[in-house]
Design an enzyme around this catalytic site. Sequence first.
Site, PDB file in Angstrom:
ATOM      1  N   ARG A 184       0.913  -1.074   0.016  1.00  0.00           N
ATOM      2  CA  ARG A 184       0.005  -0.038  -0.026  1.00  0.00           C
ATOM      3  C   ARG A 184       0.916   1.296  -0.036  1.00  0.00           C
ATOM      4  O   ARG A 184       0.439   2.395  -0.369  1.00  0.00           O
ATOM      5  CB  ARG A 184      -0.871   0.155   1.178  1.00  0.00           C
ATOM      6  CG  ARG A 184      -1.885   0.966   1.325  1.00  0.00           C
ATOM      7  CD  ARG A 184      -3.243   0.867   1.966  1.00  0.00           C
ATOM      8  NE  ARG A 184      -2.991   0.080   3.174  1.00  0.00           N
ATOM      9  CZ  ARG A 184      -2.409   0.428   4.357  1.00  0.00           C
ATOM     10  NH1 ARG A 184      -1.730   1.728   4.522  1.00  0.00           N
ATOM     11  NH2 ARG A 184      -2.202  -0.512   5.510  1.00  0.00           N
ATOM     12  N   TYR A 192     -16.831  15.700 -16.516  1.00  0.00           N
ATOM     13  CA  TYR A 192     -17.333  14.276 -16.431  1.00  0.00           C
ATOM     14  C   TYR A 192     -18.319  14.394 -15.402  1.00  0.00           C
ATOM     15  O   TYR A 192     -18.188  14.750 -14.304  1.00  0.00           O
ATOM     16  CB  TYR A 192     -15.807  13.236 -16.278  1.00  0.00           C
ATOM     17  CG  TYR A 192     -16.587  11.846 -15.766  1.00  0.00           C
ATOM     18  CD1 TYR A 192     -17.348  11.138 -16.523  1.00  0.00           C
ATOM     19  CD2 TYR A 192     -16.036  11.282 -14.751  1.00  0.00           C
ATOM     20  CE1 TYR A 192     -17.808  10.119 -16.054  1.00  0.00           C
ATOM     21  CE2 TYR A 192     -16.418   9.926 -14.226  1.00  0.00           C
ATOM     22  CZ  TYR A 192     -17.471   9.402 -15.302  1.00  0.00           C
ATOM     23  OH  TYR A 192     -17.940   8.148 -14.678  1.00  0.00           O
ATOM     24  N   ASP A 250      -7.825  18.167 -15.698  1.00  0.00           N
ATOM     25  CA  ASP A 250      -8.017  16.844 -16.321  1.00  0.00           C
ATOM     26  C   ASP A 250      -7.902  16.766 -17.769  1.00  0.00           C
ATOM     27  O   ASP A 250      -8.711  17.238 -18.685  1.00  0.00           O
ATOM     28  CB  ASP A 250      -9.821  16.419 -16.219  1.00  0.00           C
ATOM     29  CG  ASP A 250      -9.977  14.917 -16.269  1.00  0.00           C
ATOM     30  OD1 ASP A 250      -9.213  14.426 -17.083  1.00  0.00           O
ATOM     31  OD2 ASP A 250     -10.622  14.588 -15.479  1.00  0.00           O
ATOM     32  N   LYS A 257      -8.530   5.470 -19.914  1.00  0.00           N
ATOM     33  CA  LYS A 257      -9.031   5.934 -21.201  1.00  0.00           C
ATOM     34  C   LYS A 257      -7.732   5.491 -22.094  1.00  0.00           C
ATOM     35  O   LYS A 257      -7.333   4.467 -22.255  1.00  0.00           O
ATOM     36  CB  LYS A 257      -9.594   7.172 -21.253  1.00  0.00           C
ATOM     37  CG  LYS A 257     -10.572   7.218 -20.028  1.00  0.00           C
ATOM     38  CD  LYS A 257     -11.959   6.431 -20.273  1.00  0.00           C
ATOM     39  CE  LYS A 257     -12.864   6.622 -19.250  1.00  0.00           C
ATOM     40  NZ  LYS A 257     -12.797   7.139 -17.976  1.00  0.00           N
TER      41      LYS A 257
HETATM   42  N1  PLP Z   1     -12.141  12.164 -15.755  1.00  0.00           N
HETATM   43  C1  PLP Z   1     -12.687  11.992 -17.156  1.00  0.00           C
HETATM   44  C2  PLP Z   1     -12.577  13.241 -18.014  1.00  0.00           C
HETATM   45  C3  PLP Z   1     -13.309  11.074 -17.369  1.00  0.00           C
HETATM   46  O1  PLP Z   1     -14.120  10.646 -18.577  1.00  0.00           O
HETATM   47  C4  PLP Z   1     -13.577   9.802 -16.342  1.00  0.00           C
HETATM   48  C5  PLP Z   1     -14.263   8.676 -16.595  1.00  0.00           C
HETATM   49  O2  PLP Z   1     -15.078   8.636 -17.647  1.00  0.00           O
HETATM   50  C6  PLP Z   1     -12.892  10.217 -15.106  1.00  0.00           C
HETATM   51  C7  PLP Z   1     -12.111  11.326 -14.832  1.00  0.00           C
HETATM   52  C8  PLP Z   1     -12.908   9.137 -14.018  1.00  0.00           C
HETATM   53  O3  PLP Z   1     -12.062   7.975 -14.528  1.00  0.00           O
HETATM   54  P1  PLP Z   1     -12.120   6.713 -13.911  1.00  0.00           P
HETATM   55  O4  PLP Z   1     -13.578   6.055 -14.494  1.00  0.00           O
HETATM   56  O5  PLP Z   1     -11.139   5.928 -14.238  1.00  0.00           O
HETATM   57  O6  PLP Z   1     -12.605   6.415 -12.199  1.00  0.00           O
END
Ligand code: PLP
Length: 368
Positions: free
Chosen positions: A60, A114, A179, A204
């Site tokens: 961890r 998101y 992001d 992604k």
């Molecule tokens: N940020 C963006 C732009 C996303 O599209 C997503 C998920 O679709 C996330 C964060 C969250 O990521 P995770 O699904 O890996 O937790």
Amino acid sequence: MQLSTRAVHAGRDDLADLGVHAVPLDLSTTYPARDSRAEAARLDVLSTGATVPGMPVYGRLGNPTVARFEAALAELEGCEAGVAFASGMAALSACLLASVAAGRPHVVAVRPLYGTSDHLLGSGLLGNTVTWAAPGEVGAALRSDTGLVIAESPANPTLAEVDIAALAAECGDVPLLVDNTFATPVLQRPATLGAQIVLHSATKFLGGHGDVLGGVVATTEEYARRLRQIRFVTGAVLHPLAGYLLLRGLSTLPVRIRAASATAAVLAERLRAHPTVSRVHYPGRGALVSFEVTGDPHAVVGAVRLITPAVSLGSVDTLIQHPGSISHHIMGAAERAGVGISERLLRMSVGLEDAEDLWDDLDKALHA
Ligand code: PLP
């Protein structure tokens, strides 16, 4: 060296000297040591969020395979350090907890985001408060207890872009978190534009094959220490196999992004001329294309045969989904409308298939 070169070699520069070609995958949950006093001293360092040479005492606290991925992603983003998490949401949660713990729980955020990120901020589930602000209004929204400014660019799902350098200038001393999941470091490096914190859903494009869930933050070593301290107590660690797969994904990232972007540009142009499409959102680069249909968006999702009808993005196969039903469903209809997410909007993540085959499938589905 160019990004495409470093994407292949970052995190692997020592392999030839180790006499191996593939990255060693260390699945250990614990690290044996005969000297408990020395381990206690190492724990004292690790508990500050700093890293130590050698093995990390317990799984961890760190993992050598994951550390390679963290270093590689940080290098590609032009940052001092990377901190990996179990998912993108775990990464965002750690950033929010760091602000709350520092007594600065207020966040200023630019919409859209998101759907679950929007929900996390708006619900206050982790103890933060939020002021939604448009670029240009962020500076005025800052308060003495503001710990973070958050933006996505291009944003999920409308692909709206933010001028990151201009936004960073508005933030003053407050760290800007961008992001960068949609652009990836291949198309945009927010840290070079003034962002202190660059976040990815590694699930992604970084992974790229739809078979690994992960998140990562590229940032300064100082902020990375705060995040490691939080990861140590929350336990939201990236699995070593995921770290292995993500590091492998990085090596093909530039090639995948360029190929998918070229196909996305072709599809965006054809969608603009399609009689059943009323609006196309495409920032001119990247592998995501969003578009509004004049008919029933659910019929299009139900009719594709080659394209995968699924949420998520950044895979080798093309995916399509209805944000109002899935990725941004949790926000609720009124909030979606307020941030410009039409109920007729579809979000498509273009993969590596042939453009003509994709168009054939999409065109048939649009007429369904
Ligand atoms: N940020 C963006 C732009 C996303 O599209 C997503 C998920 O679709 C996330 C964060 C969250 O990521 P995770 O699904 O890996 O937790």
